[in-house]
Scaffold this motif. Structure first.
Motif, PDB file in Angstrom:
ATOM      1  N   LEU A   1       0.868  -0.826  -0.167  1.00  0.00           N
ATOM      2  CA  LEU A   1       0.199   0.006   0.027  1.00  0.00           C
ATOM      3  C   LEU A   1       1.047   1.117   0.397  1.00  0.00           C
ATOM      4  O   LEU A   1       0.748   2.047  -0.133  1.00  0.00           O
ATOM      5  N   LYS A   2       2.112   1.232   0.540  1.00  0.00           N
ATOM      6  CA  LYS A   2       2.783   2.571   0.579  1.00  0.00           C
ATOM      7  C   LYS A   2       3.395   2.655  -0.642  1.00  0.00           C
ATOM      8  O   LYS A   2       3.602   3.774  -1.101  1.00  0.00           O
ATOM      9  N   SER A   3       3.971   1.605  -1.118  1.00  0.00           N
ATOM     10  CA  SER A   3       4.501   1.548  -2.674  1.00  0.00           C
ATOM     11  C   SER A   3       3.632   2.623  -3.580  1.00  0.00           C
ATOM     12  O   SER A   3       3.656   3.128  -4.183  1.00  0.00           O
TER      13      SER A   3
ATOM     14  N   SER B   1       9.090   0.967  -0.519  1.00  0.00           N
ATOM     15  CA  SER B   1       9.133   2.054  -0.004  1.00  0.00           C
ATOM     16  C   SER B   1       8.669   1.560   1.159  1.00  0.00           C
ATOM     17  O   SER B   1       9.104   2.374   1.796  1.00  0.00           O
ATOM     18  N   GLY B   2       7.703   0.091   1.703  1.00  0.00           N
ATOM     19  CA  GLY B   2       7.759   0.438   2.937  1.00  0.00           C
ATOM     20  C   GLY B   2       8.351   0.231   3.809  1.00  0.00           C
ATOM     21  O   GLY B   2       9.999  -0.333   3.390  1.00  0.00           O
TER      22      GLY B   2
ATOM     23  N   TRP C   1      15.741  -2.499  -0.963  1.00  0.00           N
ATOM     24  CA  TRP C   1      16.831  -1.725  -1.087  1.00  0.00           C
ATOM     25  C   TRP C   1      18.971  -2.000  -0.368  1.00  0.00           C
ATOM     26  O   TRP C   1      19.569  -2.375  -1.255  1.00  0.00           O
ATOM     27  N   LYS C   2      18.125  -2.342   0.754  1.00  0.00           N
ATOM     28  CA  LYS C   2      19.208  -3.122   1.421  1.00  0.00           C
ATOM     29  C   LYS C   2      19.721  -4.099   0.841  1.00  0.00           C
ATOM     30  O   LYS C   2      20.858  -4.441   1.079  1.00  0.00           O
TER      31      LYS C   2
ATOM     32  N   ALA D   1      14.573   4.095  -1.843  1.00  0.00           N
ATOM     33  CA  ALA D   1      13.033   4.123  -2.210  1.00  0.00           C
ATOM     34  C   ALA D   1      13.608   4.957  -3.495  1.00  0.00           C
ATOM     35  O   ALA D   1      12.936   4.966  -4.846  1.00  0.00           O
ATOM     36  N   VAL D   2      12.995   6.319  -3.374  1.00  0.00           N
ATOM     37  CA  VAL D   2      12.271   7.451  -4.319  1.00  0.00           C
ATOM     38  C   VAL D   2      13.742   7.463  -5.049  1.00  0.00           C
ATOM     39  O   VAL D   2      13.387   8.460  -6.409  1.00  0.00           O
TER      40      VAL D   2
END
Length: 166
Positions: free
Chosen positions: A21-23, A31-32, A38-39, A53-54
């Motif tokens: 939902l956040k993404s 992006s959650g 990403w890490k 994420a941005v």
């Protein structure tokens, strides 16, 4: 809405199950706050630094892309129905045929199980191609995936990273 980050002839298209939902809300993949994608990507060798994420579109600079198996955003992937995977398969095949990645990396077994119609899937390299791309199944980096520690995820992704360097 979450837009694919994709181009032709990429080394890998990472395929999440569906947007969280956040993404979907902010328009950036993984992006959650609890998502470790990403890490893990950085720690396993795919990127020389940790991407935020941005800045998800910068993944193209490394020869990788991002998509999802199902477009509908949910708080949990297990909210998706078998029908939603079935309805998404044709569009996904068209996308992979059009963009021709070397590898499709499914993040979690759910999407590849639904798309391949296989009951049992092992982690890692799969024996058959998908629309001309080699297939690898990796653990999902969602914070809801408690079965894999950060170290476990990094080890799985590193194995994939090493394999595609050959």
């Amino acid at each position: 809405m979450l837009t694919d980050i994709i181009a032709t002839n990429l080394d890998v298209i990472f395929c999440g199950i569906n947007p969280g939902l956040k993404s979907a809300d902010d328009g950036h993949h993984f992006s959650g706050r609890s998502n470790r994608f990403w890490k893990v990507l950085h720690q396993s060798g795919f990127t020389p630094y940790g991407v935020q994420a941005v800045n998800d579109t910068s993944i193209l600079d490394f020869g990788y892309g991002l998509t999802t198996a199902v477009a509908r955003a949910t708080s949990r992937a297990d909210e998706l129905s078998k029908e939603e995977f079935d309805e998404s398969l044709e569009a996904f095949k068209v996308k992979m045929t059009k963009f021709q990645p070397r590898y499709v990396a499914f993040l979690g077994k759910a999407a590849y199980q639904a798309f391949s119609k296989k009951k049992e899937i092992l982690w890692g390299h799969q024996s058959e191609d998908f629309c001309g791309a080699k297939v690898w199944v990796l653990p999902n980096t969602s914070g809801l995936n408690r079965g894999f520690s950060l170290d476990d995820l990094v080890a799985s992704y590193r194995e994939f990273y090493v394999a595609i360097q050959e």
